[in-house]
Design a protein around this motif. Sequence first.
Motif, PDB file in Angstrom:
ATOM      1  N   PRO A  88       0.811  -1.225   0.000  1.00 22.29           N
ATOM      2  CA  PRO A  88       0.000   0.000   0.000  1.00 22.29           C
ATOM      3  C   PRO A  88       0.841   1.271   0.000  1.00 22.29           C
ATOM      4  O   PRO A  88       0.557   2.213  -0.742  1.00 22.29           O
ATOM      5  CB  PRO A  88      -0.827  -0.125   1.289  1.00 22.29           C
ATOM      6  N   GLU A  89       1.886   1.310   0.804  1.00 21.90           N
ATOM      7  CA  GLU A  89       2.682   2.545   0.895  1.00 21.90           C
ATOM      8  C   GLU A  89       3.415   2.839  -0.418  1.00 21.90           C
ATOM      9  O   GLU A  89       3.738   3.985  -0.724  1.00 21.90           O
ATOM     10  CB  GLU A  89       3.661   2.499   2.075  1.00 21.90           C
ATOM     11  N   ASP A  90       3.663   1.788  -1.213  1.00 21.47           N
ATOM     12  CA  ASP A  90       4.341   2.001  -2.499  1.00 21.47           C
ATOM     13  C   ASP A  90       3.455   2.795  -3.461  1.00 21.47           C
ATOM     14  O   ASP A  90       3.952   3.481  -4.359  1.00 21.47           O
ATOM     15  CB  ASP A  90       4.705   0.667  -3.150  1.00 21.47           C
ATOM     16  N   TYR A  91       2.141   2.664  -3.271  1.00 21.47           N
ATOM     17  CA  TYR A  91       1.233   3.390  -4.165  1.00 21.47           C
ATOM     18  C   TYR A  91       1.329   4.903  -3.943  1.00 21.47           C
ATOM     19  O   TYR A  91       1.155   5.680  -4.872  1.00 21.47           O
ATOM     20  CB  TYR A  91      -0.213   2.929  -3.946  1.00 21.47           C
ATOM     21  N   VAL A  92       1.579   5.282  -2.699  1.00 22.74           N
ATOM     22  CA  VAL A  92       1.728   6.713  -2.412  1.00 22.74           C
ATOM     23  C   VAL A  92       3.022   7.209  -3.056  1.00 22.74           C
ATOM     24  O   VAL A  92       3.057   8.270  -3.688  1.00 22.74           O
ATOM     25  CB  VAL A  92       1.719   6.956  -0.882  1.00 22.74           C
ATOM     26  N   THR A  93       4.081   6.391  -2.949  1.00 26.57           N
ATOM     27  CA  THR A  93       5.350   6.745  -3.599  1.00 26.57           C
ATOM     28  C   THR A  93       5.144   6.841  -5.110  1.00 26.57           C
ATOM     29  O   THR A  93       5.644   7.756  -5.760  1.00 26.57           O
ATOM     30  CB  THR A  93       6.423   5.666  -3.296  1.00 26.57           C
ATOM     31  N   ALA A  94       4.390   5.869  -5.659  1.00 23.39           N
ATOM     32  CA  ALA A  94       4.156   5.862  -7.108  1.00 23.39           C
ATOM     33  C   ALA A  94       3.335   7.092  -7.517  1.00 23.39           C
ATOM     34  O   ALA A  94       3.636   7.734  -8.523  1.00 23.39           O
ATOM     35  CB  ALA A  94       3.429   4.578  -7.513  1.00 23.39           C
ATOM     36  N   ARG A  95       2.338   7.413  -6.723  1.00 28.41           N
ATOM     37  CA  ARG A  95       1.527   8.599  -7.062  1.00 28.41           C
ATOM     38  C   ARG A  95       2.393   9.857  -7.071  1.00 28.41           C
ATOM     39  O   ARG A  95       2.367  10.630  -8.028  1.00 28.41           O
ATOM     40  CB  ARG A  95       0.391   8.777  -6.044  1.00 28.41           C
ATOM     41  N   ASP A  96       3.195  10.012  -6.026  1.00 28.34           N
ATOM     42  CA  ASP A  96       4.012  11.217  -5.942  1.00 28.34           C
ATOM     43  C   ASP A  96       5.061  11.243  -7.053  1.00 28.34           C
ATOM     44  O   ASP A  96       5.399  12.312  -7.574  1.00 28.34           O
ATOM     45  CB  ASP A  96       4.659  11.320  -4.553  1.00 28.34           C
ATOM     46  N   SER A  97       5.570  10.067  -7.434  1.00 25.00           N
ATOM     47  CA  SER A  97       6.570   9.998  -8.511  1.00 25.00           C
ATOM     48  C   SER A  97       5.940  10.362  -9.850  1.00 25.00           C
ATOM     49  O   SER A  97       6.555  11.023 -10.686  1.00 25.00           O
ATOM     50  CB  SER A  97       7.162   8.584  -8.601  1.00 25.00           C
ATOM     51  N   LEU A  98       4.701   9.911 -10.037  1.00 25.13           N
ATOM     52  CA  LEU A  98       4.021  10.217 -11.293  1.00 25.13           C
ATOM     53  C   LEU A  98       3.719  11.712 -11.390  1.00 25.13           C
ATOM     54  O   LEU A  98       3.932  12.342 -12.438  1.00 25.13           O
ATOM     55  CB  LEU A  98       2.741   9.374 -11.398  1.00 25.13           C
ATOM     56  N   VAL A  99       3.255  12.277 -10.284  1.00 22.95           N
ATOM     57  CA  VAL A  99       2.970  13.722 -10.274  1.00 22.95           C
ATOM     58  C   VAL A  99       4.269  14.499 -10.502  1.00 22.95           C
ATOM     59  O   VAL A  99       4.307  15.461 -11.285  1.00 22.95           O
ATOM     60  CB  VAL A  99       2.273  14.146  -8.953  1.00 22.95           C
ATOM     61  N   ALA A 100       5.361  14.043  -9.876  1.00 27.38           N
ATOM     62  CA  ALA A 100       6.659  14.720 -10.061  1.00 27.38           C
ATOM     63  C   ALA A 100       7.107  14.608 -11.516  1.00 27.38           C
ATOM     64  O   ALA A 100       7.642  15.569 -12.090  1.00 27.38           O
ATOM     65  CB  ALA A 100       7.704  14.107  -9.133  1.00 27.38           C
ATOM     66  N   ALA A 101       6.874  13.439 -12.136  1.00 30.99           N
ATOM     67  CA  ALA A 101       7.277  13.241 -13.528  1.00 30.99           C
ATOM     68  C   ALA A 101       6.491  14.178 -14.446  1.00 30.99           C
ATOM     69  O   ALA A 101       7.066  14.830 -15.325  1.00 30.99           O
ATOM     70  CB  ALA A 101       7.051  11.783 -13.939  1.00 30.99           C
ATOM     71  N   VAL A 102       5.185  14.268 -14.219  1.00 29.45           N
ATOM     72  CA  VAL A 102       4.370  15.171 -15.045  1.00 29.45           C
ATOM     73  C   VAL A 102       4.854  16.610 -14.854  1.00 29.45           C
ATOM     74  O   VAL A 102       5.026  17.362 -15.819  1.00 29.45           O
ATOM     75  CB  VAL A 102       2.863  15.058 -14.686  1.00 29.45           C
ATOM     76  N   GLY A 103       5.135  16.970 -13.598  1.00 26.14           N
ATOM     77  CA  GLY A 103       5.592  18.326 -13.294  1.00 26.14           C
ATOM     78  C   GLY A 103       6.902  18.660 -13.991  1.00 26.14           C
ATOM     79  O   GLY A 103       7.062  19.753 -14.550  1.00 26.14           O
ATOM     80  N   ALA A 104       7.813  17.679 -13.988  1.00 28.84           N
ATOM     81  CA  ALA A 104       9.130  17.917 -14.591  1.00 28.84           C
ATOM     82  C   ALA A 104       9.026  18.108 -16.106  1.00 28.84           C
ATOM     83  O   ALA A 104       9.851  18.783 -16.703  1.00 28.84           O
ATOM     84  CB  ALA A 104      10.057  16.754 -14.265  1.00 28.84           C
ATOM     85  N   LEU A 105       7.997  17.502 -16.702  1.00 28.61           N
ATOM     86  CA  LEU A 105       7.882  17.540 -18.165  1.00 28.61           C
ATOM     87  C   LEU A 105       6.898  18.600 -18.670  1.00 28.61           C
ATOM     88  O   LEU A 105       6.755  18.788 -19.872  1.00 28.61           O
ATOM     89  CB  LEU A 105       7.451  16.158 -18.683  1.00 28.61           C
ATOM     90  N   SER A 106       6.191  19.249 -17.720  1.00 32.63           N
ATOM     91  CA  SER A 106       5.190  20.246 -18.133  1.00 32.63           C
ATOM     92  C   SER A 106       5.783  21.646 -18.096  1.00 32.63           C
ATOM     93  O   SER A 106       6.211  22.098 -17.034  1.00 32.63           O
ATOM     94  CB  SER A 106       3.980  20.216 -17.194  1.00 32.63           C
ATOM     95  N   PRO A 107       5.761  22.357 -19.223  1.00 37.59           N
ATOM     96  CA  PRO A 107       6.312  23.710 -19.219  1.00 37.59           C
ATOM     97  C   PRO A 107       5.478  24.672 -18.364  1.00 37.59           C
ATOM     98  O   PRO A 107       6.016  25.591 -17.782  1.00 37.59           O
ATOM     99  CB  PRO A 107       6.303  24.121 -20.690  1.00 37.59           C
ATOM    100  N   ALA A 108       4.160  24.434 -18.304  1.00 38.44           N
ATOM    101  CA  ALA A 108       3.304  25.372 -17.561  1.00 38.44           C
ATOM    102  C   ALA A 108       2.765  24.725 -16.290  1.00 38.44           C
ATOM    103  O   ALA A 108       1.565  24.541 -16.131  1.00 38.44           O
ATOM    104  CB  ALA A 108       2.159  25.835 -18.454  1.00 38.44           C
ATOM    105  N   TRP A 109       3.663  24.352 -15.405  1.00 37.43           N
ATOM    106  CA  TRP A 109       3.280  23.650 -14.168  1.00 37.43           C
ATOM    107  C   TRP A 109       2.905  24.667 -13.097  1.00 37.43           C
ATOM    108  O   TRP A 109       3.625  25.638 -12.881  1.00 37.43           O
ATOM    109  CB  TRP A 109       4.469  22.812 -13.702  1.00 37.43           C
ATOM    110  N   THR A 110       1.752  24.468 -12.469  1.00 37.36           N
ATOM    111  CA  THR A 110       1.301  25.389 -11.420  1.00 37.36           C
ATOM    112  C   THR A 110       0.850  24.560 -10.210  1.00 37.36           C
ATOM    113  O   THR A 110       0.541  23.369 -10.355  1.00 37.36           O
ATOM    114  CB  THR A 110       0.083  26.207 -11.897  1.00 37.36           C
ATOM    115  N   PRO A 111       0.779  25.172  -9.036  1.00 42.99           N
ATOM    116  CA  PRO A 111       0.294  24.437  -7.858  1.00 42.99           C
ATOM    117  C   PRO A 111      -1.110  23.864  -8.095  1.00 42.99           C
ATOM    118  O   PRO A 111      -1.427  22.768  -7.644  1.00 42.99           O
ATOM    119  CB  PRO A 111       0.292  25.485  -6.749  1.00 42.99           C
ATOM    120  N   ALA A 112      -1.949  24.589  -8.837  1.00 41.54           N
ATOM    121  CA  ALA A 112      -3.318  24.104  -9.092  1.00 41.54           C
ATOM    122  C   ALA A 112      -3.277  22.851  -9.959  1.00 41.54           C
ATOM    123  O   ALA A 112      -3.966  21.861  -9.675  1.00 41.54           O
ATOM    124  CB  ALA A 112      -4.141  25.195  -9.766  1.00 41.54           C
TER     125      ALA A 112
END
Length: 149
Positions: A88-112
């Motif tokens: 179960p705890e790996d899913y939280v790591t995976a979620r945060d990693s996926l969000v971080a990956a999207v953030g790193a690749l998005s030119p227009a990343w915002t807190p929203a």
Amino acid sequence: MTPDAIKQVRASYAAITATPRQLAARFYQELFSAAPSLRPLFPGDLTELQGHFEAALALVIRNLDDVQALREPLRDLGAQHVHWGARPEDYVTARDSLVAAVGALSPAWTPALEEHWRSAVTAIIVPMLEGAAVHTALAAERLAGEHET
Ligand code: HEM
């Protein structure tokens, strides 16, 4: 999620995945740097898995306005993940990693946008975890039944 949040997630997903495997590659990079102990659970060559991962994600992003429709397939995917060693705890790591990956690749990343992505990925991992739990409960039931006979 609101229709506007879904629209924003879809737009950022489409922009990133215009380059195939970019997101999946970055996701696994983030995941293994956050949790190196998970690396041995995966095959050495991630090429095929990256394709499966992006295909699954594409399906979910397309259906974000009707997540109920994907509840069963996501539960099945979560049940499969029990055998692959996902905790179960790996899913939280995976979620945060996926969000971080999207953030790193998005030119227009915002807190929203980050918050919208966190909601979207949470909507994926919750049914996966439910599927894992049901899978385990059914195994317990089968064992209990064996004992009765
Ligand atoms: C956002 C959540 C996740 C999604 C959407 C996801 C998606 C997938 C998909 C689509 C596959 C390929 C299934 C197939 O080939 O039939 C897969 C395989 C796999 N996933 Fe996940 N996954 C997630 C989280 C996790 C987590 C938390 C772990 C933790 C260990 C994990 C470990 C694995 C492993 C080990 C495989 C199999 C690799 C192999 O082919 O041997 N996944 N995942």
